[in-house]
Write an enzyme that holds these catalytic residues in place. Structure first.
Site, mmCIF file in Angstrom:
data_model
loop_
_atom_site.group_PDB
_atom_site.id
_atom_site.type_symbol
_atom_site.label_atom_id
_atom_site.label_comp_id
_atom_site.label_asym_id
_atom_site.label_seq_id
_atom_site.Cartn_x
_atom_site.Cartn_y
_atom_site.Cartn_z
ATOM 1 N N HIS A 111 -2.737 -7.011 -2.054
ATOM 2 C CA HIS A 111 -3.369 -5.773 -1.937
ATOM 3 C C HIS A 111 -2.664 -5.076 -0.989
ATOM 4 O O HIS A 111 -1.869 -5.318 -0.094
ATOM 5 C CB HIS A 111 -4.916 -6.151 -1.753
ATOM 6 C CG HIS A 111 -5.938 -6.756 -2.712
ATOM 7 N ND1 HIS A 111 -7.014 -6.504 -2.502
ATOM 8 C CD2 HIS A 111 -5.446 -7.109 -3.788
ATOM 9 C CE1 HIS A 111 -7.537 -6.994 -3.550
ATOM 10 N NE2 HIS A 111 -6.399 -7.519 -4.378
ATOM 11 N N GLU A 113 -3.724 -3.159 1.561
ATOM 12 C CA GLU A 113 -4.141 -3.434 2.924
ATOM 13 C C GLU A 113 -3.382 -4.458 3.362
ATOM 14 O O GLU A 113 -2.707 -4.602 4.506
ATOM 15 C CB GLU A 113 -5.540 -3.554 2.964
ATOM 16 C CG GLU A 113 -6.410 -2.481 2.730
ATOM 17 C CD GLU A 113 -6.923 -2.728 1.174
ATOM 18 O OE1 GLU A 113 -6.066 -3.047 0.130
ATOM 19 O OE2 GLU A 113 -7.974 -2.189 0.873
ATOM 20 N N CYS A 137 -11.355 -5.313 0.026
ATOM 21 C CA CYS A 137 -11.975 -6.548 -0.432
ATOM 22 C C CYS A 137 -12.173 -7.407 0.674
ATOM 23 O O CYS A 137 -11.772 -7.250 1.856
ATOM 24 C CB CYS A 137 -11.228 -7.179 -1.683
ATOM 25 S SG CYS A 137 -9.804 -7.948 -0.695
ATOM 26 N N CYS A 140 -9.026 -8.813 2.431
ATOM 27 C CA CYS A 140 -8.351 -7.922 3.051
ATOM 28 C C CYS A 140 -9.218 -7.715 4.607
ATOM 29 O O CYS A 140 -8.558 -7.684 5.597
ATOM 30 C CB CYS A 140 -7.920 -6.832 2.439
ATOM 31 S SG CYS A 140 -6.686 -6.790 1.402
HETATM 32 N N1 LIG Z 1 -9.100 -2.635 -1.542
HETATM 33 C C1 LIG Z 1 -8.124 -2.977 -2.592
HETATM 34 C C2 LIG Z 1 -8.675 -3.420 -3.937
HETATM 35 C C3 LIG Z 1 -7.839 -3.745 -5.021
HETATM 36 N N2 LIG Z 1 -6.779 -3.701 -4.804
HETATM 37 C C4 LIG Z 1 -5.623 -3.748 -5.832
HETATM 38 C C5 LIG Z 1 -5.833 -5.021 -6.471
HETATM 39 C C6 LIG Z 1 -5.325 -4.729 -7.992
HETATM 40 O O1 LIG Z 1 -4.081 -4.474 -8.104
HETATM 41 C C7 LIG Z 1 -5.971 -3.349 -8.051
HETATM 42 C C8 LIG Z 1 -7.444 -3.477 -8.688
HETATM 43 O O2 LIG Z 1 -7.333 -3.643 -10.026
HETATM 44 P P1 LIG Z 1 -8.760 -3.406 -10.932
HETATM 45 O O3 LIG Z 1 -9.572 -4.390 -10.980
HETATM 46 O O4 LIG Z 1 -9.145 -2.084 -10.687
HETATM 47 O O5 LIG Z 1 -8.077 -3.003 -12.369
HETATM 48 O O6 LIG Z 1 -6.049 -2.757 -6.926
HETATM 49 C C9 LIG Z 1 -6.120 -3.256 -3.567
HETATM 50 O O7 LIG Z 1 -4.929 -3.027 -3.263
HETATM 51 N N3 LIG Z 1 -6.919 -3.063 -2.613
#
Ligand SMILES: Nc1ccn([C@H]2C[C@H](O)[C@@H](COP(=O)(O)O)O2)c(=O)n1
Length: 195
Positions: A111, A113, A137, A140
């Site tokens: 992610h 973060e 999440c 993180c």
């Molecule tokens: N706080 C976050 C939440 C999610 N991500 C990333 C992880 C995945 O690459 C994408 C989420 O994918 P989706 O379920 O919307 O198709 O975003 C993050 O970096 N930071």
């Protein structure tokens, strides 16, 4: 309030931008003699950097960028969501196949973060703020808390997801402040439209 976060989401009005201008074309003679006042706020700047960082992501669905900033308003880390170093992002899956975890991106993506924390160019990020395009999440959030980051500023949110709910529970227990900055979605959309 910490002066570093004053003006969160506030974009100067036209009058604030040029209080010394009377609209006279003489303003142009010899150039202005007072300082420029339509500069962007620190928050505008850091969130714009987070939006820009998101555009490095190869995720076809959701691009997230994050920036860590210290008490001196210096950037000490940036990140975006992507595959781990050495894992080709041409080989690992980018799909969302939740029935087959190993064939989904969720098993592999780091992610934004987490990358921002791991990419830090300072010995510590204790007391720093984190600007992120998407609310963190739970995994993180654990890292954010353990790293000593004390304020999360975010644009988008998925508040119904248990991962984000768990993150909020942990932030509340540990006094990590979180500030919604939806106003930045406009700045973000301008940046994203450029690419
Ligand atoms: N706080 C976050 C939440 C999610 N991500 C990333 C992880 C995945 O690459 C994408 C989420 O994918 P989706 O379920 O919307 O198709 O975003 C993050 O970096 N930071």
């Amino acid at each position: 309030m910490n002066s570093a976060i004053r003006g969160l989401g506030e974009t100067p009005t036209k009058a604030e931008r040029n209080p010394n201008s009377n609209g006279d074309s003489n303003d142009d003679k010899g150039g202005p003699t007072t300082k420029r006042t339509d500069f962007i706020t620190w928050n505008d700047y850091f969130m714009a950097v987070a939006c820009l960082a998101s555009q490095r992501s190869k995720d076809p669905n959701t691009q997230v960028g994050a920036v860590i900033v210290n008490e001196e308003n210096k950037i000490v880390g940036t990140g975006y969501n992507g595959m781990p170093n050495g894992c080709s992002d041409d080989e690992l899956p980018w799909g969302k196949d939740v029935d087959n975890y190993l064939e989904s991106k969720y098993a592999y993506v780091v992610h934004a973060e987490m990358n921002a924390i791991l990419n830090k160019n300072a010995s510590s990020v204790k007391g720093c703020r984190l600007y992120t395009v998407l609310f963190p999440c739970n995994e993180c959030a654990k890292l954010i808390i353990q790293a000593g980051i004390n304020h999360v500023i975010y644009i988008h949110d998925k508040p119904n997801k248990p991962e984000m709910q768990a993150a909020r529970i942990m932030f509340d227990k540990t006094n990590v402040k979180y500030t919604s900055a939806m106003k930045y979605s406009f700045i973000c959309s301008i940046i994203l439209a450029t690419f």
